[in-house]
Design an enzyme around this catalytic site. Structure first.
Site, PDB file in Angstrom:
ATOM      1  N   GLY A  81      15.376 -14.700  24.732  1.00  0.00           N
ATOM      2  CA  GLY A  81      16.728 -15.077  25.130  1.00  0.00           C
ATOM      3  C   GLY A  81      16.737 -16.104  26.256  1.00  0.00           C
ATOM      4  CB  THR A  82      14.856 -16.335  29.430  1.00  0.00           C
ATOM      5  OG1 THR A  82      15.279 -15.035  29.856  1.00  0.00           O
ATOM      6  CG2 THR A  82      14.775 -17.264  30.623  1.00  0.00           C
ATOM      7  CG  ASN A 196      24.333  -8.794  30.658  1.00  0.00           C
ATOM      8  OD1 ASN A 196      25.313  -9.544  30.623  1.00  0.00           O
ATOM      9  ND2 ASN A 196      23.470  -8.841  31.641  1.00  0.00           N
ATOM     10  CB  SER A 244      16.567 -11.798  23.129  1.00  0.00           C
ATOM     11  OG  SER A 244      15.404 -11.177  23.609  1.00  0.00           O
ATOM     12  N   GLY A 245      14.680 -10.995  20.347  1.00  0.00           N
ATOM     13  CA  GLY A 245      14.191  -9.967  19.439  1.00  0.00           C
ATOM     14  C   GLY A 245      14.060  -8.577  20.034  1.00  0.00           C
ATOM     15  CG  HIS A 246      13.242  -7.711  24.364  1.00  0.00           C
ATOM     16  ND1 HIS A 246      13.658  -6.861  25.356  1.00  0.00           N
ATOM     17  CD2 HIS A 246      13.590  -8.959  24.768  1.00  0.00           C
ATOM     18  CE1 HIS A 246      14.223  -7.571  26.337  1.00  0.00           C
ATOM     19  NE2 HIS A 246      14.192  -8.841  26.002  1.00  0.00           N
ATOM     20  CB  THR A 282       0.602 -22.931  17.326  1.00  0.00           C
ATOM     21  OG1 THR A 282      -0.204 -24.079  17.610  1.00  0.00           O
ATOM     22  CG2 THR A 282       0.180 -22.310  16.000  1.00  0.00           C
ATOM     23  CB  CYS A 370      17.255  -9.908  32.830  1.00  0.00           C
ATOM     24  SG  CYS A 370      17.367  -9.255  31.172  1.00  0.00           S
TER      25      CYS A 370
HETATM   26  N1  PLP Z   1      21.190 -13.154  27.814  1.00  0.00           N
HETATM   27  C1  PLP Z   1      21.667 -11.903  27.925  1.00  0.00           C
HETATM   28  C2  PLP Z   1      23.119 -11.647  27.740  1.00  0.00           C
HETATM   29  C3  PLP Z   1      20.795 -10.830  28.206  1.00  0.00           C
HETATM   30  O1  PLP Z   1      21.280  -9.592  28.331  1.00  0.00           O
HETATM   31  C4  PLP Z   1      19.414 -11.113  28.373  1.00  0.00           C
HETATM   32  C5  PLP Z   1      18.463 -10.022  28.698  1.00  0.00           C
HETATM   33  O2  PLP Z   1      18.843  -8.881  28.880  1.00  0.00           O
HETATM   34  C6  PLP Z   1      18.964 -12.438  28.228  1.00  0.00           C
HETATM   35  C7  PLP Z   1      19.878 -13.432  27.954  1.00  0.00           C
HETATM   36  C8  PLP Z   1      17.511 -12.792  28.381  1.00  0.00           C
HETATM   37  O3  PLP Z   1      16.776 -12.416  27.237  1.00  0.00           O
HETATM   38  P1  PLP Z   1      15.165 -12.243  27.287  1.00  0.00           P
HETATM   39  O4  PLP Z   1      14.905 -10.946  27.961  1.00  0.00           O
HETATM   40  O5  PLP Z   1      14.742 -12.212  25.857  1.00  0.00           O
HETATM   41  O6  PLP Z   1      14.616 -13.401  28.010  1.00  0.00           O
END
Ligand code: PLP
Length: 424
Positions: A81-82, A196, A244-246, A282, A370
């Site tokens: 996600g980041t 979030n 974001s996959g996790h 890659t 995060c």
């Molecule tokens: N955006 C939102 C709304 C999130 O809640 C998060 C992580 O919790 C992220 C971005 C960042 O994702 P990642 O942990 O995959 O970098």
């Protein structure tokens, strides 16, 4: 999420922090395995093993795109996600700055003060050519800090759209910010699909309509929403969307930016030109397979259990209010993520509550996952107008599977005990 006793006779920890991360499912692990062992080749290689890997990557891309109402060509696989948010915010804003002939301002420090690095151009700069970006006031740091970076390095004017007491974006304010001369300097609008911290779901189609009426592309951070509520990227006419996959059952460090071919965007990473030249490096075939399987599994579970999940969420909310009458739900009570219950507990800090609940076998969160090990005041709650002291009392419980009555009972009893102990 069972509360069966473990080997030591203690009930297992009840994990209520799914918004922070989820476990990787067996199916995902099994689907990934062949692409790390037998079919391990680089998908860019021209030999047969390479072609096998490339075919798997194509199939994963198509299936993953379909799960988000997108087309295979929209998908840029990233490390999460980041990275997706950084690529969208920096990549689109910079490409549009160039396309619109806007002039960057070099040498601004945090608060529009010339940093001393190169103060001269800031003073001479025509305000009418200054690039601009609009984000909501409740964005994740991956979006908010990317916008701040654009400000510090290129002098972008960063506009924050306010939210109301339930974290809904002020659509009139967005409309006004896009009007006239300032709207013409706006490179991008970015807003989240689901928050979030408080779980509120934003009216994405309205946001798209307003941005597009002013000719401005829109990026949507759908990290918390993917796999939890339906996403139709193309139907909604969204220009770019991060996931974001996790958050839906893959290993951490996997994600995607979906971005339409029509949207101007510059890569942030330079290199071999993979992923339409937007994300060199890659490709992670096993990771792409994980994203496709994890998303499709989550979507299927969502379709099958949506009702049960929201019912159990609402039962939990009622139970918490019953045992701690001073507790208040944060966010929209209806238009919210199905497995998301967030509160403020006046008189205690969320941190103290978390620690106490943890000792009672309940793993919850204070809001934003995060911010590494930092107990910051949840930014969304401040943007919603809460006093810092009250915002500090936030507690979030998030889950992907319906809670049982016993689990709800266990959570509410633990909360009642914790709250009583901490306030006496
Ligand atoms: N955006 C939102 C709304 C999130 O809640 C998060 C992580 O919790 C992220 C971005 C960042 O994702 P990642 O942990 O995959 O970098």
């Amino acid at each position: 999420m069972t509360d069966t006793p473990n080997a030591s006779g203690e009930p297992d920890e009840l994990y209520l922090d799914a918004a922070a991360t989820e476990p990787v499912t067996r199916n995902v692990i099994e689907a990934m395995m062949p692409f790390m062992t037998d079919a391990y080749a680089n998908p860019a290689s021209v030999h047969q093993p390479g072609k096998t890997a490339a075919r798997a990557l194509d199939a994963a891309r198509a299936s993953f795109a379909a799960g988000l109402g997108a087309r295979p060509d929209d998908v840029i696989f990233t490390s999460g996600g980041t990275e997706s948010d950084n690529l969208a915010i920096k990549g689109i804003a910079m490409a549009r700055m160039r396309a619109l002939g806007l002039q960057p301002v070099y040498g601004l420090a945090g608060d529009d003060e010339p940093s001393g690095v190169n103060p001269a151009p800031a003073g001479e700069h025509p305000a009418s050519r200054r690039p601009r970006i609009i984000i909501s006031s409740i964005e994740h740091p991956a979006v908010a800090q990317s916008a701040q970076w654009l400000h510090e390095w290129f002098g972008f004017e960063v506009v924050h759209i306010p939210v109301d007491g339930q974290a809904h974006l002020d659509l009139d304010a967005l409309e006004q910010e896009l009007d006239g001369e300032a709207g013409e300097r706006t490179t991008l609008v970015s807003a989240m699909l689901a928050n979030n911290e408080v779980g509120t779901v934003e009216p994405v189609e309205e946001l798209v309509r307003i941005a597009h009426a002013h000719g401005v592309p829109i990026h949507v951070d759908a990290v918390q929403a993917a796999g939890q509520i339906p996403i139709r990227m193309r139907d909604w006419d969204v220009d770019a969307l991060s996931v974001s996959g996790h958050k839906f059952g893959t290993p951490k460090g996997l994600g995607a930016l979906l971005v339409r071919g029509r949207t101007p965007i510059e890569p942030v990473l330079s290199g071999g030109g993979q992923e339409r030249g937007l994300r060199s490096g890659t490709q992670n075939v096993a990771g792409a397979v994980a994203l496709a399987i994890g998303l499709n599994e989550s979507n299927a579970r969502m379709a099958a259990q949506y009702r049960e999940l929201t019912d159990s969420r609402d039962m939990l909310i009622d139970a918490v209010r019953r045992v701690v009458p001073r507790a208040e739900l944060t966010g929209d009570p209806v238009s919210r993520l199905p497995g998301h219950a967030s509160f403020i507990f006046p008189g205690v800090t969320g941190e103290a509550l978390l620690v106490d609940l943890d000792a009672r076998g309940i793993a919850a969160s204070s809001g934003s996952a995060c911010a590494i090990g930092r107990h910051e005041i949840p930014g969304t709650l401040l943007a919603m107008g809460l006093e810092p002291q009250i915002a500090k009392s936030a507690l979030r419980m998030t889950f992907r599977r319906p809670l049982t009555r016993e689990e709800i009972e266990r959570i509410s009893m633990a909360l009642e005990d914790s709250y009583t102990e901490l306030t006496h």
